[in-house]
Design a protein around this motif. Structure first.
Motif, PDB file in Angstrom:
ATOM      1  N   ASN A 222      24.003  62.015  67.401  1.00  0.00           N
ATOM      2  CA  ASN A 222      24.575  62.661  66.217  1.00  0.00           C
ATOM      3  C   ASN A 222      26.025  63.050  66.464  1.00  0.00           C
ATOM      4  OD1 ASN A 222      22.212  62.754  64.540  1.00  0.00           O
ATOM      5  ND2 ASN A 222      21.408  64.201  66.053  1.00  0.00           N
ATOM      6  N   PRO A 223      26.931  62.619  65.591  1.00  0.00           N
ATOM      7  CA  PRO A 223      28.338  62.974  65.768  1.00  0.00           C
ATOM      8  C   PRO A 223      28.541  64.486  65.821  1.00  0.00           C
ATOM      9  CG  PRO A 223      28.101  61.286  64.090  1.00  0.00           C
ATOM     10  CD  PRO A 223      26.716  61.732  64.446  1.00  0.00           C
ATOM     11  N   GLN A 224      29.475  64.895  66.664  1.00  0.00           N
ATOM     12  CA  GLN A 224      29.763  66.319  66.832  1.00  0.00           C
ATOM     13  C   GLN A 224      31.208  66.603  66.451  1.00  0.00           C
ATOM     14  OE1 GLN A 224      27.360  68.536  67.679  1.00  0.00           O
ATOM     15  NE2 GLN A 224      25.979  66.768  67.632  1.00  0.00           N
ATOM     16  N   PRO A 225      31.480  67.834  65.983  1.00  0.00           N
ATOM     17  CA  PRO A 225      32.838  68.159  65.514  1.00  0.00           C
ATOM     18  C   PRO A 225      33.910  68.003  66.589  1.00  0.00           C
ATOM     19  CG  PRO A 225      31.288  69.930  64.985  1.00  0.00           C
ATOM     20  CD  PRO A 225      30.538  68.957  65.806  1.00  0.00           C
ATOM     21  N   ASP A 226      33.539  68.160  67.894  1.00  0.00           N
ATOM     22  CA  ASP A 226      34.582  68.089  68.929  1.00  0.00           C
ATOM     23  C   ASP A 226      34.739  66.671  69.513  1.00  0.00           C
ATOM     24  OD1 ASP A 226      32.262  67.921  70.362  1.00  0.00           O
ATOM     25  OD2 ASP A 226      32.774  69.458  71.838  1.00  0.00           O
ATOM     26  N   TRP A 227      34.215  65.674  68.821  1.00  0.00           N
ATOM     27  CA  TRP A 227      34.394  64.309  69.320  1.00  0.00           C
ATOM     28  C   TRP A 227      35.821  63.817  69.098  1.00  0.00           C
ATOM     29  CZ3 TRP A 227      29.743  60.613  67.864  1.00  0.00           C
ATOM     30  CH2 TRP A 227      28.623  60.995  68.631  1.00  0.00           C
ATOM     31  N   GLY A 228      36.387  63.195  70.120  1.00  0.00           N
ATOM     32  CA  GLY A 228      37.674  62.517  69.993  1.00  0.00           C
ATOM     33  C   GLY A 228      37.412  61.028  69.805  1.00  0.00           C
ATOM     34  N   TRP A 229      38.506  60.235  69.914  1.00  0.00           N
ATOM     35  CA  TRP A 229      38.356  58.814  69.594  1.00  0.00           C
ATOM     36  C   TRP A 229      37.357  58.101  70.507  1.00  0.00           C
ATOM     37  CZ3 TRP A 229      39.076  54.865  72.985  1.00  0.00           C
ATOM     38  CH2 TRP A 229      39.808  55.133  74.142  1.00  0.00           C
ATOM     39  N   GLU A 230      37.287  58.508  71.789  1.00  0.00           N
ATOM     40  CA  GLU A 230      36.459  57.750  72.724  1.00  0.00           C
ATOM     41  C   GLU A 230      34.969  57.904  72.408  1.00  0.00           C
ATOM     42  OE1 GLU A 230      37.075  58.561  76.859  1.00  0.00           O
ATOM     43  OE2 GLU A 230      36.361  56.544  77.407  1.00  0.00           O
ATOM     44  N   MET A 231      34.574  59.132  72.084  1.00  0.00           N
ATOM     45  CA  MET A 231      33.173  59.351  71.720  1.00  0.00           C
ATOM     46  C   MET A 231      32.848  58.588  70.435  1.00  0.00           C
ATOM     47  SD  MET A 231      31.429  61.156  73.859  1.00  0.00           S
ATOM     48  CE  MET A 231      30.147  62.166  73.160  1.00  0.00           C
ATOM     49  N   TRP A 232      33.774  58.644  69.475  1.00  0.00           N
ATOM     50  CA  TRP A 232      33.531  57.923  68.226  1.00  0.00           C
ATOM     51  C   TRP A 232      33.448  56.420  68.485  1.00  0.00           C
ATOM     52  CZ3 TRP A 232      31.475  59.550  64.014  1.00  0.00           C
ATOM     53  CH2 TRP A 232      31.676  60.853  63.561  1.00  0.00           C
ATOM     54  N   HIS A 233      34.276  55.920  69.335  1.00  0.00           N
ATOM     55  CA  HIS A 233      34.259  54.489  69.627  1.00  0.00           C
ATOM     56  C   HIS A 233      32.911  54.099  70.238  1.00  0.00           C
ATOM     57  CE1 HIS A 233      35.698  50.822  71.971  1.00  0.00           C
ATOM     58  NE2 HIS A 233      35.814  50.497  70.711  1.00  0.00           N
ATOM     59  N   ARG A 234      32.494  54.883  71.245  1.00  0.00           N
ATOM     60  CA  ARG A 234      31.207  54.608  71.905  1.00  0.00           C
ATOM     61  C   ARG A 234      30.056  54.736  70.913  1.00  0.00           C
ATOM     62  NH1 ARG A 234      31.237  52.617  77.281  1.00  0.00           N
ATOM     63  NH2 ARG A 234      33.314  53.097  78.029  1.00  0.00           N
ATOM     64  N   TYR A 235      30.172  55.733  70.023  1.00  0.00           N
ATOM     65  CA  TYR A 235      29.136  55.961  69.016  1.00  0.00           C
ATOM     66  C   TYR A 235      28.974  54.706  68.151  1.00  0.00           C
ATOM     67  CZ  TYR A 235      27.311  57.635  64.499  1.00  0.00           C
ATOM     68  OH  TYR A 235      26.600  57.787  63.328  1.00  0.00           O
ATOM     69  N   TRP A 236      30.118  54.126  67.729  1.00  0.00           N
ATOM     70  CA  TRP A 236      30.012  52.970  66.847  1.00  0.00           C
ATOM     71  C   TRP A 236      29.495  51.731  67.578  1.00  0.00           C
ATOM     72  CZ3 TRP A 236      28.933  52.922  62.097  1.00  0.00           C
ATOM     73  CH2 TRP A 236      29.329  53.984  61.275  1.00  0.00           C
ATOM     74  N   VAL A 237      29.815  51.634  68.870  1.00  0.00           N
ATOM     75  CA  VAL A 237      29.255  50.506  69.638  1.00  0.00           C
ATOM     76  C   VAL A 237      27.725  50.643  69.650  1.00  0.00           C
ATOM     77  CG1 VAL A 237      29.134  49.372  71.884  1.00  0.00           C
ATOM     78  CG2 VAL A 237      31.324  50.261  71.061  1.00  0.00           C
ATOM     79  N   LYS A 238      27.246  51.858  69.822  1.00  0.00           N
ATOM     80  CA  LYS A 238      25.788  52.085  69.839  1.00  0.00           C
ATOM     81  C   LYS A 238      25.184  51.846  68.447  1.00  0.00           C
ATOM     82  CE  LYS A 238      22.195  55.395  71.086  1.00  0.00           C
ATOM     83  NZ  LYS A 238      21.380  54.918  69.991  1.00  0.00           N
ATOM     84  N   GLN A 239      25.850  52.368  67.422  1.00  0.00           N
ATOM     85  CA  GLN A 239      25.339  52.160  66.066  1.00  0.00           C
ATOM     86  C   GLN A 239      25.189  50.681  65.746  1.00  0.00           C
ATOM     87  OE1 GLN A 239      24.628  54.435  63.287  1.00  0.00           O
ATOM     88  NE2 GLN A 239      24.298  55.661  65.100  1.00  0.00           N
ATOM     89  N   ARG A 240      26.206  49.934  66.125  1.00  0.00           N
ATOM     90  CA  ARG A 240      26.186  48.502  65.807  1.00  0.00           C
ATOM     91  C   ARG A 240      25.115  47.778  66.631  1.00  0.00           C
ATOM     92  NH1 ARG A 240      26.486  47.253  61.961  1.00  0.00           N
ATOM     93  NH2 ARG A 240      27.276  45.150  62.333  1.00  0.00           N
ATOM     94  N   THR A 241      24.941  48.215  67.887  1.00  0.00           N
ATOM     95  CA  THR A 241      23.907  47.598  68.723  1.00  0.00           C
ATOM     96  C   THR A 241      22.527  47.909  68.125  1.00  0.00           C
ATOM     97  OG1 THR A 241      25.342  47.904  70.614  1.00  0.00           O
ATOM     98  CG2 THR A 241      23.025  47.475  71.090  1.00  0.00           C
ATOM     99  N   ASP A 242      22.344  49.145  67.670  1.00  0.00           N
ATOM    100  CA  ASP A 242      21.067  49.519  67.044  1.00  0.00           C
ATOM    101  C   ASP A 242      20.834  48.684  65.782  1.00  0.00           C
ATOM    102  OD1 ASP A 242      20.860  51.394  69.001  1.00  0.00           O
ATOM    103  OD2 ASP A 242      21.276  53.129  67.725  1.00  0.00           O
TER     104      ASP A 242
END
Ligand code: ATP
Length: 582
Positions: free
Chosen positions: A295-315
């Motif tokens: 789950n995205p968190q308010p203190d995420w910077g670009w790197e967490m968001w980038h990793r998040y989207w790699v995971k979302q797309r893999t899922d």
């Protein structure tokens, strides 16, 4: 038993199946085709539509933070200047000096061998050429074959039966400068802009020149403000779009993999710059292997968001049947990254012709919005209340210290003090240009991957002991173009036909259903297996109550992948099947 094919054989079989069963046809085939363009037949159109729908659903309908867009294909030409496409969207191109065949220079296969060079040639009439020429001769080939190619080259320059001059040889390894078919030298690479252009309006002068979009992303950037203002959505949020893109690829190849007209599915996910997150939350969450990306968190910077989207797309890929085993990842090295990008990962699929890109996920900073802001002269910044509220609380010393930190940090990235100070001062007022994470996928490549992944050959022994090879497309039910086949056991029994028709009419409004009464049930199963239909229903004498009332209004449900059969009440069919395809 599953049967293995060699790579090329496998690809040939896939291409032939897709044509035979109406998934993919060569565009303009009766006129000899047109290179790099493909048409989707009835089953292909449905398969592609299902894939498009799964993407749209995963990206926007199931999320609160992503909105859709459907922009025009032809945009204001200034957009392509601002984005850099006019000046730099090119591939290197080389031509064979003998056959004139065109190559994408960086895609020519690496070759080694003996390099034959000549300083020129002359003929008996006294005609001569002092143009040097060379041929790369593969190991084991006779030198005469290299000389023949050179003679052809000089013959094209008007020499009759040329005598080659000044021959020298040397070893050469791993070169892309020669035609792999005949060894002839290629021209030096020249950049070839991939954008198709056209003219808008009747005058068709240079000022009316426009481009067919080479990607869908730019329309998202230029409509960013309209979307944000009309919906009042706040960063972080995304805008996604599916649509046609056009690239005049130098060498279209690998079936639909590299086409000149194709469809993209792109998301631009806008986030606050890390410096804003730092000001608001006092920290920027750091990524590590064990980071929770659920789950995205308010203190995420670009790197967490980038990793998040790699995971979302893999899922997402797992949901449509592309498991981790058939995917791979390529992280671009710092020297490969575009100057503005922080990171870029390609999600690759193991195609029969090699492991190749399916989707790219890039952290692009604020490059695109800042380019459009500069070129259009229109402000594209957002105002962030939380940021402003955090900045207001800072003392003057703290503000000065913050600006100094930003300047020091930006210097490491070769940015000027002036730029960094300007950015930090705007931040303190609550304004910034959002940064962007861009997952960009190709629908045609995905369709091809889905077909290649589903393609299976099965050996079956018929009742006479003869072994035959059958093809099964093991599509995930969610994306299969036909979900259910409905068969009356016999077509000349009106009661069976009437019941089968009733089942068909019941399912048709909710599920892509195919009615088939031709040939044996085994043949009908095989035909459905070949197009990937996950479920088949047979209406037999039990269904019409001929063998007693217990089985009246039941059918045989046969599952494609394990040929399992079960008896199901007609009234239970929708409840059973719908969740499996949703
Ligand atoms: P490649 O390196 O294969 O040319 P790219 O890195 O230029 O691709 P992008 O500009 O990132 O591709 O485009 C995003 C996606 O669009 C790619 O991952 C791919 O799925 C799809 N795509 C790009 N070019 C083509 C093409 N010529 N034919 C089909 N799909 C394409």
């Amino acid at each position: 038993m599953a049967k293995e094919s060699t790579t090329n054989e496998r690809m040939e079989k896939i291409v032939s199946l897709t044509k035979r069963r109406g998934f993919i046809f060569q565009s303009s085939e009766i006129y000899g085709g047109i290179n790099g363009f493909w048409d989707y037949g009835p089953l292909g159109a449905d398969l592609k539509r299902n894939l498009r729908d799964t993407w749209w659903r995963a990206m926007t309908r199931e999320r609160e933070d992503v909105l859709g867009l459907d922009a025009s294909i032809i945009l204001h030409p200034a957009i392509w200047k601002a984005s850099g496409h006019v000046d730099t969207f090119s591939d290197p191109m080389s031509d064979c000096l003998v056959t004139k065949k065109r190559f994408r220079s960086d895609h020519v296969e690496l070759q080694s061998g003996t390099l034959y060079r000549w300083t020129g040639a002359q003929d008996l009439s006294g005609k001569s050429s002092s143009e040097p020429f060379s041929v790369l001769l593969a190991a084991g080939k006779p030198p005469e074959s290299a000389r023949k190619v050179a003679q052809l080259y000089y013959a094209q320059r008007g020499l009759e039966t040329p005598e080659l001059l000044g021959e020298t040889t040397e070893k050469l390894e791993n070169s892309r400068a020669f035609n792999p078919d005949n060894g002839a030298q290629l021209t030096d690479p020249v950049p070839f802009n991939l954008m198709f252009h056209t003219f808008v309006g009747a005058t068709a002068g240079e000022n009316d020149k426009a481009y067919l979009r080479p990607e869908t992303a730019q329309a998202i950037f230029v409509q960013f403000k309209n979307v944000a203002d009309s919906t009042r959505i706040k960063v972080p949020f995304g805008i996604c779009q599916i649509g046609k893109a056009f690239r005049n690829e130098v060498t279209p190849r690998n079936f639909t993999f590299r086409s000149r007209e194709f469809e993209q599915m792109e998301l631009e996910f806008f986030i606050a710059p890390d410096e804003a997150i730092q000001l608001i939350h006092g920290q920027v969450a750091q990524w590590s292997e064990s980071a929770d990306l659920t789950n995205p968190q308010p203190d995420w910077g670009w790197e967490m968001w980038h990793r998040y989207w790699v995971k979302q797309r893999t899922d997402y890929y797992a949901r449509i049947g592309l498991s981790a085993e058939v995917l791979d990842y390529y992280w671009q090295t710092p020297s490969e990254l575009a100057h503005y990008a922080r990171a870029c990962v390609d999600i690759l699929f193991k195609f029969p012709f090699g492991t190749e890109e399916l989707e790219g996920i890039a952290a692009r900073g604020d490059f695109d919005l800042s380019q459009h802001q500069k070129h259009s002269g229109k402000p594209l910044e957002v105002f962030d209340d939380e940021l402003r509220a955090a900045a207001v609380k800072l003392s003057d010393e703290q503000k000065t210290a913050f600006i100094a930190t930003v300047v020091a940090d930006w210097e490491k990235r070769q940015k000027s003090t002036e730029e960094a100070t300007g950015f930090a001062e705007r931040l303190l007022k609550g304004f910034y240009l959002p940064h962007v994470i861009e997952p960009s996928a190709g629908l045609d490549r995905l369709t091809l991957a889905i077909i290649a992944n589903a393609f299976t050959e099965v050996e079956k022994t018929d009742p006479k002991g003869k072994i035959e090879t059958l093809t099964v497309l093991r599509f995930h039910p969610r994306i299969a173009p036909v979900k259910v086949g409905v068969f009356p056991l016999l077509k000349n029994k009106p009661e069976l036909v009437a019941k089968a028709r009733a089942v068909y009419d019941l399912l048709k409004p909710y599920l892509a259903t195919f009615y088939d009464d031709g040939g044996s049930i085994g043949k009908r199963y095989a035909r459905q297996d070949e197009i990937g239909t996950p479920f088949c229903l047979t209406i037999d004498f039990d269904s019409i109550g001929e063998n007693g009332p217990e089985l009246l209004d039941t059918v045989t449900l046969r599952h494609r992948d394990d040929a399992r059969q079960e008896r199901v009440k007609i009234s239970d069919l929708l409840g059973l099947l719908l969740p499996q395809v949703a």
